[in-house]
Design an enzyme around this catalytic site. Structure first.
Site: not given
Length: 447
Positions: A232, A266, A317
Site C-alpha cells: 500500500e 491495495h 476501506d
C-alpha cells in the site's frame, strides 16, 4: 413470494426491457422478458444485481473527517494511523456495533448487498481478551443481521508490529493474536453465520504476520477467502526489501500459495513482473480508490493490470465516504490523471459498464459469494435505480450516467429477498442513525 417489474434490467446476456422477476424467499425463482406489469408488482425503473464491498474497516466510519487538519510536520498514512489507533482504543463493543450498523445501512443505500469486513479490533482497550474472545466479531455479525447485509467476515491475524518481526506497539494492543488463539477465533466465528454469510482468513499484512504464519493459515483453511493488505505504501516496499531482499508482492508470490481465493488489498506499488504474476495467479486485487486517495497511497496501475486479464473488486476501506459509483469513478479518474487520457478503463465502449462488471465479478469471487446475476436460482440481491430525468436508455449508457452523472440514484434494494431500502432509505435508518449519533458523541468526549 413477491414480484418486481423493471422497465430495464441488466441480465447476464445484457440489457432487457419489461422484465418480470419473481422472488421466493431469498432466491430469484423466475425471470421473464417482454412482459407487462401485473397488479401488485413492485415497479422499478432500472434493475441491477447487487455489488460486493470487498474491504471495509467499519469502525472507521466514526473516524471520518477527524484527520483533515495538517500537523506540524508532513502528514502521511503513518501520521493518520496514529490518530486512528487513538480512536480505536476508545471504542466499546456497543459503540463498535452502533458504528458498524450505520456503515452497513449506508452501504445498502449505496447499492452494496454484501460486506467484506476486514476486522482487527478484537480485544478490550487494555489489550486483554473479553470473556468471549470473539466479542467484537460477534458485534459485526449482529450489525450485519440487524441491517440485512450479507457478511463475509474476515477476522485479522495481527501478530507483530513490523518486519523482523518487531514487537507490536501500544496503539496495536487491541489487535493482537497468537496463531493458536486466532485459530480458535475462526472456529468461534464459524458458529455465528447465517446461510448467506461466510468466514474468511486475513493476515493483516507482511508487517503483521510472518510468512510462516501466513502459510500455516493457508494450509489450515484451504479454499476460504484469504485477504491481505500488501504494497500500500512506499515505506512498506522499502522495509520489505530491507528485511527480505524482495518487494512485498514478489515475496508473497514466491512463498505463499496465492490463487483465486486470495484478495490482495491495495497492491498499489507494483512493477511489471508483479502485475503480470498477480494477473496470472487468478487472485483479485481489492481496490479502495476513495480511501487510497484520502490517504495519499498512490495510484494502482489498473490499465496495465486489466489489459493482462487481472481481476479487481472495490471496497470502502476507511469508510470516509460510502458510495458505489463514487469508488468506480475515483478509480477511473485516477487513471486519467496518471496517464493523461480519458475513458482509460473502458472495454467495448462504456466506461461505467466496464467498471461495474469488473467489480461485480471480482468482488463476488473475493468474498466466496454466489455469482451475482438477475437469473433464476440466483440470490435475490437486487438494486433498483430511479432516473430523475426519465430518459429511456436501456443500455450501457445508463451505467455511464450512474457512475459519472448525478441523475440516477438507488431507490430500492433487496438483499436475500428482503426489501431493505425503499425510496432511498433503509427501513431501520432512523433507529440506527440515532444509536450511532449517541455512540459517536460518547467516543469523541473521551478522546
Amino acid at each position: 413470494m413477491m414480484r418486481i417489474h423493471a422497465t430495464a434490467a441488466l441480465l447476464p446476456d445484457g440489457w432487457a426491457r419489461d422484465v418480470g422477476i419473481t422472488l421466493t424467499d431469498a432466491t430469484i425463482e423466475q425471470v421473464q422478458t417482454g412482459v407487462a406489469p401485473q397488479p401488485g408488482d413492485h415497479r422499478a425503473e432500472i434493475l441491477l444485481p447487487g455489488m460486493a464491498n470487498l474491504h471495509s474497516h467499519s469502525f472507521q466510519r466514526g473516524f471520518a473527517g477527524l484527520t483533515e487538519r495538517r500537523g506540524p510536520g508532513q502528514d502521511s498514512f503513518w501520521t493518520w494511523r496514529e490518530m486512528m489507533y487513538r480512536f480505536a482504543l476508545s471504542l466499546s463493543p456497543d459503540e463498535v456495533q452502533a458504528v458498524a450498523a450505520l456503515a452497513c445501512i449506508e452501504m445498502l443505500e449505496a447499492g452494496y448487498t454484501r460486506l467484506g469486513e476486514f476486522h482487527y479490533l478484537h480485544h478490550g482497550p487494555d489489550g486483554q481478551p473479553y470473556d468471549n474472545p470473539a466479542e467484537m466479531s460477534q458485534r459485526i455479525f449482529a450489525a450485519a443481521a440487524d441491517t440485512g447485509i450479507a457478511l463475509t467476515h474476515l477476522p485479522v491475524l495481527y501478530a507483530h508490529g513490523g518486519f523482523g518481526p518487531e514487537p507490536a506497539g501500544e496503539g496495536q494492543r487491541r489487535f493482537l493474536h497468537g496463531l493458536d488463539d486466532y485459530l480458535q477465533l475462526i472456529e468461534t466465528c464459524d458458529g455465528y453465520i447465517r446461510p448467506q454469510d461466510r468466514v474468511g482468513i486475513a493476515p493483516h499484512s507482511l508487517r503483521a504476520a510472518t510468512m510462516a504464519e501466513i502459510i500455516a493459515l493457508a494450509e489450515a483453511f484451504p479454499g476460504r477467502p484469504f485477504h491481505i493488505h500488501i504494497s500500500e505504501q512506499v515505506k512498506e516496499v522499502e522495509d520489505c526489501l530491507a528485511h527480505t531482499g524482495a518487494r512485498p508482492v514478489e515475496y508473497l508470490l514466491a512463498n505463499a500459495p496465492v490463487g483465486p481465493s486470495w484478495c490482495l488489498i491495495h497492491a498499489t506499488h507494483l512493477i511489471k513482473n508483479e502485475i503480470r504474476r498477480i494477473a496470472t495467479s487468478g487472485a483479485v486485487v481489492g481496490l479502495c480508490p476513495i480511501t487510497e486517495a484520502n490517504l495519499g497511497d498512490g495510484i494502482f496501475p489498473a490499465v496495465e493490470f486489466l489489459a493482462q486479464r487481472g481481476r479487481i473488486g472495490i471496497g470502502t476501506d476507511s469508510n470516509v465516504e460510502i458510495t458505489l459509483p463514487g469508488e468506480l469513478k475515483q478509480l477511473e479518474y485516477s487513471q486519467r490523471l496518471s496517464l493523461r487520457l480519458r475513458n482509460a478503463l473502458a472495454v467495448n465502449g462504456s466506461t461505467g459498464a466496464s467498471l461495474f462488471h469488473a467489480a461485480l465479478s471480482g468482488g463476488a469471487q473475493s468474498l466466496d459469494a454466489p455469482n451475482p446475476a438477475i437469473a433464476s436460482g440466483h440470490p435475490a440481491d437486487l438494486v433498483a435505480l430511479s432516473d430523475n430525468c426519465r430518459l429511456e436508455m436501456p443500455d450501457d449508457r445508463l451505467m455511464d450516467r450512474w457512475v459519472f452523472g448525478r441523475d440516477l440514484r438507488v431507490a430500492d434494494l433487496w438483499a436475500a429477498g428482503v426489501h431493505l431500502v425503499r425510496e432511498g432509505r433503509h427501513i431501520h435508518r432512523t433507529r440506527i442513525a440515532t444509536d450511532y449519533a449517541k455512540a459517536i458523541r460518547d467516543v469523541l468526549n473521551r478522546i
